[in-house]
Structures are given as structure tokens and as C-alpha cells.
Design a protein around this motif. Sequence first.
Motif, PDB file in Angstrom:
ATOM      1  N   TYR A 264      -3.013  -9.223  10.006  1.00  0.00           N
ATOM      2  CA  TYR A 264      -1.984  -8.964   9.005  1.00  0.00           C
ATOM      3  C   TYR A 264      -1.123 -10.214   8.823  1.00  0.00           C
ATOM      4  O   TYR A 264      -0.788 -10.902   9.788  1.00  0.00           O
ATOM      5  N   VAL A 265      -0.750 -10.486   7.572  1.00  0.00           N
ATOM      6  CA  VAL A 265       0.185 -11.573   7.278  1.00  0.00           C
ATOM      7  C   VAL A 265       1.212 -11.068   6.274  1.00  0.00           C
ATOM      8  O   VAL A 265       0.857 -10.454   5.267  1.00  0.00           O
TER       9      VAL A 265
ATOM     10  N   SER B   6       4.499 -12.903  -2.501  1.00  0.00           N
ATOM     11  CA  SER B   6       3.705 -11.728  -2.856  1.00  0.00           C
ATOM     12  C   SER B   6       2.360 -12.206  -3.410  1.00  0.00           C
ATOM     13  O   SER B   6       2.202 -13.380  -3.735  1.00  0.00           O
ATOM     14  N   PRO B   7       1.390 -11.307  -3.553  1.00  0.00           N
ATOM     15  CA  PRO B   7       0.065 -11.727  -4.014  1.00  0.00           C
ATOM     16  C   PRO B   7       0.010 -12.168  -5.472  1.00  0.00           C
ATOM     17  O   PRO B   7      -0.845 -12.964  -5.838  1.00  0.00           O
ATOM     18  N   ASN B   8       0.887 -11.637  -6.320  1.00  0.00           N
ATOM     19  CA  ASN B   8       0.827 -11.986  -7.739  1.00  0.00           C
ATOM     20  C   ASN B   8       2.156 -11.709  -8.427  1.00  0.00           C
ATOM     21  O   ASN B   8       3.056 -11.089  -7.865  1.00  0.00           O
ATOM     22  N   ASN B   9       2.226 -12.148  -9.665  1.00  0.00           N
ATOM     23  CA  ASN B   9       3.464 -12.054 -10.428  1.00  0.00           C
ATOM     24  C   ASN B   9       3.895 -10.613 -10.684  1.00  0.00           C
ATOM     25  O   ASN B   9       5.079 -10.286 -10.660  1.00  0.00           O
ATOM     26  N   THR B  10       2.939  -9.729 -10.924  1.00  0.00           N
ATOM     27  CA  THR B  10       3.263  -8.336 -11.212  1.00  0.00           C
ATOM     28  C   THR B  10       3.980  -7.681 -10.032  1.00  0.00           C
ATOM     29  O   THR B  10       4.963  -6.952 -10.209  1.00  0.00           O
TER      30      THR B  10
ATOM     31  N   LEU C 145      -0.089  -9.578   2.842  1.00  0.00           N
ATOM     32  CA  LEU C 145      -0.670 -10.571   1.933  1.00  0.00           C
ATOM     33  C   LEU C 145      -2.173 -10.686   2.170  1.00  0.00           C
ATOM     34  O   LEU C 145      -2.615 -10.734   3.318  1.00  0.00           O
ATOM     35  N   PRO C 146      -2.976 -10.761   1.111  1.00  0.00           N
ATOM     36  CA  PRO C 146      -4.417 -10.992   1.296  1.00  0.00           C
ATOM     37  C   PRO C 146      -4.674 -12.417   1.768  1.00  0.00           C
ATOM     38  O   PRO C 146      -3.828 -13.305   1.613  1.00  0.00           O
TER      39      PRO C 146
END
Length: 363
Positions: A44-45, A74-78, A239-240
Motif C-alpha cells: 500500500y502507498v 491522488s491518482p488523477n484530476n477527477t 495510490l496505484p
Amino acid sequence: MEKTYERTTGLKVLNVSSWHISESFRNVQLKHFCPPQIGNAFDYVYTYSIPVHIRQAILKKLGSVPEASTILISPNNTISIINVINLLKHHGINNVCIVNPSYFSVAHALASAGISYTYVSMNRFNGKYVFPIEAILQGNYDAVWVTSPIYSTGVYLDPNEIEKLRYLIRRKVFVVADESFALPGHELIRNIGISTHFISIYCPHKAISCNGYKFSGIVASDIYEDFLEQWVDVLSGNLPQSCYASIYHYLTPNYEECVNSFQMEIEEAKKAIFSFLRSSHHTTDANAIGSLISVYCDNIDFKQTTGDDFFQQLHKKTCTSFYPGWLNGFGQEYGTCFRVNLAQDSLLFRQSVQRLLSYLDTL
């Protein structure tokens, strides 16, 4: 309508506004792309798992002051939009002004959080965008949501317009800037600085059309650090691996190499299609930077592009398509306009743009 035309004719429609990038453009970028081998697929990260010195290095590279600010990854803007709106809600924000043109998900996310919103449009005079400060002040909003560069145009606010944002911040109005398409050196945080009433969202890889390997960062005053880190577990989780690795890639010289390659390819694409814009009916923003530009047509009634017939004829005559500007909040005062994604550059793309603009010129 595009799919219907393709099914009935067997011909594929190229949408010049699409988010997709061409195979040739992608292959050039991949020649320069050397991501670091870091992390693994099992652990996990979270933002708070990332060493402090790495987070501070990101802030510094974005133009922020690490000692006074924080960054939530975060992973993306959304997902960043969702986290920012949650912060606004918990700080009593009830009335938000979304400055158009804007990204569609912001309004839906605000509504889902029970926050009222109103659209106010940027003004465009003589090819220059002007921030609508008077309309915003009259609306007595708690917060203002803007994009930089202006959504789908590649145009950044000039110093006089940025000063209007500073004025709102001094009046204790929250200013949220979606800067996910901001190229290095153009970040608003460099001009506005750290404030309890200024929050910005960045996505350095998205800005160079790298969409499968990226991170998004919310930059804000460090007083919000604990709140953001507590709530990110609730709203978006860990985070992926690709996101974690992209953080380290952003800090390597290879990221700058990718930016340089991207800008060179975009300039080539721009030169190629600008030769098709030598018509009295078509204009674009001469000061646009990056992969997205907008084309404005003064000979086509705005209402035409709100009906099916216009696009059915467009597909039939040109085998090309676009997303009309009104989908992104360009009002009737802009006339007929549409986005062009230069990262689709290829021989087919250039031919499609030429057919499209030649046809629009006859209407």
C-alpha cells in the motif's frame, strides 16, 4: 451520431476534439520516456507514505514554498476535484462560481456534495480572455473555480487577470484553480503564492498528454494537511503503482526531456494546421500553448451546432467531427467554436482538419 455514420458507411470518423492521441505522436514520445523502476505491485502507498523530502521536492518544482504548503497526491484530476470539494464543504462553502469554460465533472461533484453553483463566463475581446471579476463580485460567492490554462484553449491568464484572482483571495473568497494542463513554468502558484484561500490542482504528466502514467497533486496551505490526509482514505484510498512511480519520474531530468519532445511535436502540428486557418471566417488564439487549442468560426450560427442535422451533414461531407464548445461551457457569445487536440497529429489528422475547415468555410 459518429458511430451511426461508421456503421452505415464503414468509414471511421476522426473527431479532432477527442482526448485520444495518434499512434505516431505516442511513438515519438515513447522514444524519450524512461520511467524509474521504483516501488512494487504489492505494498500500500498513500500520500503520507511518500517521504517528506520527496513531497517537498514536488512542491518546489511546481513553484510553491514547501515550508508553508502541503501536497495531497491522488491518482488523477477527477479524484483531486472530489477531495477539494469535500474540503470546501467542511469549511462552510455554500455558493460556488464556476468560471466557464470548465471541466464538466466539477458541477456534478458540487451538486453531489450539496453545494450550490452558478456559471459565469470568461469574456473574450479582440482575441484576449478577460476574467469576469465584476460579475463574480456581484454574485457574492464563497468560492470561485477556474481553469488555467483556460479550458480547451491553451491560453493562460495574463498578469492583469491574475491580479483579479489575488483581489478575490484578499477578500477571503476561496479560489480553486484546476491547473491539470499547466505546463512547467506556467503554474499560478508561482504568481499567487501560498494562501489559506487558494487551492490548486496539478497533473504534470497529463499536461504532456501522458494519461496512463500520472499523478495529480492538490497544493494548498499546510493548515489543510491533516484534513486532506484523513479524508483521502475515505474518498479515494491508496495510490496505484503507476501513480507512485510517476511522482519520482516527475523529479528526474527525463521528465524535462519528455516535456521538450512534447512541445516540439505540438509546435510541428500547430504549424501544419495553422496553414489551413488562413480564412477570414476562422480564428484561433495566437498565444495558445500546449496540446489543446480552440477554433472560432464567425460564419456559423451557434444554434446550428445544437442540432443533429449539422453533425450528420458534417460527417457525410468531411468524415470528420468535433465537440462543439457549448459542451464545455462556451456560451452563445463565443459563437460556434470547438477544441482541437494537437496530440492527434498524423497525416490523417492534418487531412481531416483541412477537410473540416474547408467545409466550414462554405457554410
